[in-house]
Design an enzyme around this catalytic site. Structure first.
Site, PDB file in Angstrom:
ATOM      1  CB  CYS A 242      -0.761  -0.106   1.138  1.00 10.15           C
ATOM      2  SG  CYS A 242      -1.366   1.869   1.403  1.00 10.15           S
TER       3      CYS A 242
ATOM      4  CB  CYS B  19      -2.982   2.481  -1.323  1.00  5.21           C
ATOM      5  SG  CYS B  19      -3.765   1.208  -1.176  1.00  5.21           S
TER       6      CYS B  19
ATOM      7  CE  LYS C 139      -4.757   4.019  -6.191  1.00  5.81           C
ATOM      8  NZ  LYS C 139      -5.411   2.902  -5.920  1.00  5.81           N
TER       9      LYS C 139
ATOM     10  CE1 TYR D 147     -10.967  -1.866  -6.247  1.00  6.60           C
ATOM     11  CE2 TYR D 147     -10.670  -3.981  -6.685  1.00  6.60           C
ATOM     12  CZ  TYR D 147     -11.577  -3.038  -5.885  1.00  6.60           C
ATOM     13  OH  TYR D 147     -12.479  -2.860  -4.465  1.00  6.60           O
TER      14      TYR D 147
ATOM     15  CD  GLU E 142      -7.394   1.993  -8.906  1.00  3.49           C
ATOM     16  OE1 GLU E 142      -7.895   2.542  -7.919  1.00  3.49           O
ATOM     17  OE2 GLU E 142      -6.575   1.629  -8.553  1.00  3.49           O
TER      18      GLU E 142
ATOM     19  CG  HIS F 238     -28.798  23.750  -3.910  1.00  2.00           C
ATOM     20  ND1 HIS F 238     -28.083  22.637  -4.873  1.00  2.00           N
ATOM     21  CD2 HIS F 238     -28.400  25.016  -4.045  1.00  2.00           C
ATOM     22  CE1 HIS F 238     -28.947  23.204  -6.032  1.00  2.00           C
ATOM     23  NE2 HIS F 238     -28.691  24.722  -5.688  1.00  2.00           N
TER      24      HIS F 238
ATOM     25  CD  GLU G 206     -27.913  19.717  -4.624  1.00  2.00           C
ATOM     26  OE1 GLU G 206     -28.933  19.948  -3.787  1.00  2.00           O
ATOM     27  OE2 GLU G 206     -27.184  20.463  -5.074  1.00  2.00           O
TER      28      GLU G 206
HETATM   29  P1  NDP Z   1      -8.189  -7.950  -9.823  1.00  2.00           P
HETATM   30  O1  NDP Z   1      -8.595  -9.057  -9.346  1.00  2.00           O
HETATM   31  O2  NDP Z   1      -9.419  -6.926  -9.649  1.00  2.00           O
HETATM   32  O3  NDP Z   1      -8.423  -8.052 -11.742  1.00  2.00           O
HETATM   33  C1  NDP Z   1      -7.399  -8.515 -12.624  1.00  2.00           C
HETATM   34  C2  NDP Z   1      -7.754  -8.859 -14.203  1.00  2.00           C
HETATM   35  O4  NDP Z   1      -7.369  -9.035 -15.225  1.00  2.00           O
HETATM   36  C3  NDP Z   1      -9.476  -9.221 -14.111  1.00  2.00           C
HETATM   37  O5  NDP Z   1     -10.199  -8.205 -15.149  1.00  2.00           O
HETATM   38  C4  NDP Z   1      -9.218 -10.253 -14.916  1.00  2.00           C
HETATM   39  O6  NDP Z   1     -10.207 -10.590 -15.672  1.00  2.00           O
HETATM   40  C5  NDP Z   1      -7.923 -10.453 -15.685  1.00  2.00           C
HETATM   41  N1  NDP Z   1      -7.513 -11.580 -15.639  1.00  2.00           N
HETATM   42  C6  NDP Z   1      -6.859 -12.272 -14.514  1.00  2.00           C
HETATM   43  N2  NDP Z   1      -6.531 -12.992 -14.971  1.00  2.00           N
HETATM   44  C7  NDP Z   1      -6.333 -13.040 -17.036  1.00  2.00           C
HETATM   45  C8  NDP Z   1      -5.048 -14.130 -17.211  1.00  2.00           C
HETATM   46  N3  NDP Z   1      -4.548 -14.771 -17.428  1.00  2.00           N
HETATM   47  N4  NDP Z   1      -5.061 -13.232 -18.871  1.00  2.00           N
HETATM   48  C9  NDP Z   1      -5.871 -11.920 -18.584  1.00  2.00           C
HETATM   49  N5  NDP Z   1      -6.287 -11.386 -17.820  1.00  2.00           N
HETATM   50  C10 NDP Z   1      -6.504 -11.670 -16.890  1.00  2.00           C
HETATM   51  O7  NDP Z   1      -6.683  -7.809 -10.171  1.00  2.00           O
HETATM   52  P2  NDP Z   1      -5.376  -6.218  -9.974  1.00  2.00           P
HETATM   53  O8  NDP Z   1      -4.178  -6.791 -10.314  1.00  2.00           O
HETATM   54  O9  NDP Z   1      -6.779  -5.368 -10.429  1.00  2.00           O
HETATM   55  O10 NDP Z   1      -5.568  -5.868  -8.367  1.00  2.00           O
HETATM   56  C11 NDP Z   1      -4.943  -6.690  -7.440  1.00  2.00           C
HETATM   57  C12 NDP Z   1      -5.972  -6.275  -5.715  1.00  2.00           C
HETATM   58  O11 NDP Z   1      -5.803  -5.262  -5.652  1.00  2.00           O
HETATM   59  C13 NDP Z   1      -7.669  -6.655  -6.167  1.00  2.00           C
HETATM   60  O12 NDP Z   1      -7.791  -7.918  -5.566  1.00  2.00           O
HETATM   61  C14 NDP Z   1      -7.241  -5.327  -5.800  1.00  2.00           C
HETATM   62  O13 NDP Z   1      -8.119  -5.776  -4.273  1.00  2.00           O
HETATM   63  C15 NDP Z   1      -6.055  -4.619  -4.445  1.00  2.00           C
HETATM   64  N6  NDP Z   1      -6.768  -3.218  -5.727  1.00  2.00           N
HETATM   65  C16 NDP Z   1      -7.141  -2.551  -4.619  1.00  2.00           C
HETATM   66  C17 NDP Z   1      -7.382  -0.841  -5.114  1.00  2.00           C
HETATM   67  C18 NDP Z   1      -8.461   0.247  -4.422  1.00  2.00           C
HETATM   68  O14 NDP Z   1      -8.875  -0.103  -3.494  1.00  2.00           O
HETATM   69  N7  NDP Z   1      -8.706   1.232  -5.374  1.00  2.00           N
HETATM   70  C19 NDP Z   1      -6.327  -0.451  -5.956  1.00  2.00           C
HETATM   71  C20 NDP Z   1      -5.380  -1.237  -6.522  1.00  2.00           C
HETATM   72  C21 NDP Z   1      -5.385  -2.924  -6.388  1.00  2.00           C
HETATM   73  P3  NDP Z   1     -11.335 -11.258 -15.315  1.00  2.00           P
HETATM   74  O15 NDP Z   1     -12.354 -10.205 -14.493  1.00  2.00           O
HETATM   75  O16 NDP Z   1     -11.949 -11.739 -16.397  1.00  2.00           O
HETATM   76  O17 NDP Z   1     -11.638 -12.402 -13.715  1.00  2.00           O
END
Ligand code: NDP
Length: 455
Positions: free
Chosen positions: A43, A48, A51, A182, A186, A444, A449
């Site tokens: 983080c 976080c 980012k 995410y 982002e 407002h 709101e």
């Molecule tokens: P996520 O699990 O959110 O997303 C992974 C993405 O990659 C999904 O769209 C998934 O598709 C896709 N994917 C997975 N495997 C493959 C593959 N082999 N080939 C192609 N696409 C694939 O992971 P992130 O890496 O974005 O983030 C990791 C974690 O970090 C998250 O769980 C989140 O909780 C945390 N995070 C939180 C943030 C916040 O609170 N703002 C900011 C950044 C990270 P599909 O949907 O089809 O499975």
């Protein structure tokens, strides 16, 4: 008082590990924590915090564009990536120091090195400075987090993860992102705001699976109108290095036959628990399919004195959730108050541009679980944008159970959504009804709101 060196040994000084250490020490426990990489964890170092700083940096593109609508003539607005990264790094170092001070102030002993379990009560710590040595502890907490995971396709060695994205030496002209979670969404917004041509590639029909569909659809429209190319329902089959040193040095070959050229490709295809070589198997700790440590509602694993919190348990991988799990654990272990973790109605935000935030059920989830729901929505142009040529629309939604009038979910896509939803999360968590929302007087003129004036 036990005969062990420590009452609690924590492996991993990220958000969860640090909070658990400090709270346990506050309850009088003798605590040590080991960290081999980043004080403050993902983080603070590669997650976080940096980012959000990059999101703020890229947001200036909008501010400069919109300024003329308010009579301002934008001054020179050249952007220096190196300057931003240097400033960001300085801030992260300051935070690392704060984390060190917090542990020190709480009387927690910090080992900077790699920790491994030799048995359920013995930890071996290996550090460059002091070599190997073992310590014993009554209770062990594993809070080592997770690490980016990439699919094994040809050329994947040319891809970067979010870890490297924070330290790129220069901004590429063209940037590709693979993954619709995410991180992918982002970073697509960050790099587009900073002036790169961005393509986001996602294997499914619509990114951000799990969020409200209407909100996701609206975000896709807004991102496209910002010039981000969204390629859904396709996969990268291989990555080819075309010309080393060239600005578009990489070519991504997609399964629909197309190719995408770019200077960098960021893989954001999820993260995996960082459990390798921790000695967990030798202690008999049960792991799930992804390698996550399986725990009960108190974060206890199948070995009674070993506990795990945060991403390594792959429950809800969010910093505030890890911190909550840490506080529950410290209470359970050292305050005589067994406290189960509460993973219900957790608010969350995606710092996309515009940002998205939500608490509670999506419309789709509510339709599945409740007989009759009401969906209240408002789509509007925020006041600030009326003097600009920015056509962005904000979308807000409230999902209500018709029988009890309880608000099941609140969703927003638009400026300040994370700040607004954080406030509403209190009401939704408390079980507020639509009538309660309506009884709250509006402030407002605001975007917020709209949530209390939905008829
Ligand atoms: P996520 O699990 O959110 O997303 C992974 C993405 O990659 C999904 O769209 C998934 O598709 C896709 N994917 C997975 N495997 C493959 C593959 N082999 N080939 C192609 N696409 C694939 O992971 P992130 O890496 O974005 O983030 C990791 C974690 O970090 C998250 O769980 C989140 O909780 C945390 N995070 C939180 C943030 C916040 O609170 N703002 C900011 C950044 C990270 P599909 O949907 O089809 O499975």
């Amino acid at each position: 008082m036990t005969n062990y060196d420590y009452d609690l040994f924590v492996i991993g000084a990220g958000s969860g590990g640090v909070r658990a250490s400090r709270m346990a020490a506050g309850y009088g426990a003798r605590v040590a924590v080991a960290e081999e990489r980043y004080l403050g964890g993902t983080c603070v170092n590669v997650g976080c915090v940096p980012k959000k700083l990059l999101v703020c940096a890229s947001g200036f593109a909008d501010h400069y564009r919109e300024a003329s609508g308010f009579g301002w003539t934008a001054a020179e607005s050249a952007f220096d990536w190196g300057q931003l990264i240097a400033n960001k790094n300085r801030e992260i170092e300051r935070l690392n120091g704060i984390y060190r001070g917090l542990l020190d102030g709480a009387g927690v002993e910090l080992f900077e090195g790699r920790a491994r379990l030799l048995d359920p009560h013995t930890v071996e710590i290996e550090s460059g400075g002091t070599g190997r040595h073992g310590v014993t502890a009554d209770q062990i907490l594993v809070a080592v987090g997770s690490w980016p995971e990439m699919p094994a396709i040809p050329g994947i060695e040319h891809a970067i993860s979010s870890n490297e994205a924070f330290y790129l030496e220069r901004l590429p002209e063209r940037f590709a992102v693979v993954g619709g979670g995410y991180i992918g969404v982002e970073f697509a917004g960050i790099f587009a705001g900073l002036g790169c041509d961005v393509t986001l590639i996602y294997r499914g029909p619509l990114f951000l699976r799990g969020f409200d569909e209407e909100i996701r659809t609206h975000l896709a429209e807004e991102m496209r109108s910002r010039g981000i190319e969204l390629r859904f329902e396709c996969q990268v089959e291989s990555i080819e290095e075309v010309t080393a040193g060239h600005s578009d040095r990489l070519r991504l070959h997609l399964d629909d036959g197309a190719a995408v050229e770019c200077g960098e490709v960021l893989y954001a295809t999820g993260r995996k628990p960082l459990v390798a070589d921790l000695g967990l198997e030798a202690c008999g700790v049960a792991l799930g399919e992804l390698g996550e440590i399986l725990v009960d509602e108190f974060s206890r694993c199948n070995v009674p004195n070993i506990w795990a919190i945060g991403d390594v348990t792959d429950r809800l991988n969010l910093t505030p959730v890890a911190i909550h799990e840490a506080m529950c654990l410290a209470r359970t272990l050292f305050a005589g108050e067994p406290t189960p973790v509460d993973h219900e109605t957790v608010a969350t935000a995606v710092f996309s541009q515009p940002p998205l935030a939500a608490v509670g059920l999506t419309e789709e989830e509510a339709r599945e679980r409740y007989d009759e729901i009401e969906v209240h929505r408002s789509r509007f142009r925020p006041l600030k944008l009326t003097l600009t040529d920015n056509q962005e629309r904000t979308l807000i939604k409230l999902i209500v159970d018709r029988t009890s009038d309880r608000v099941l979910g609140a969703h927003m896509l638009g400026a300040d959504a994370p700040e607004i939803i954080q406030g509403l999360a209190v009401a939704v968590k408390m079980g507020a009804t639509k009538k309660d929302f309506d009884a709250a007087m509006a402030i407002h003129p605001t975007s917020a709101e709209e949530f209390v004036t939905l008829r």
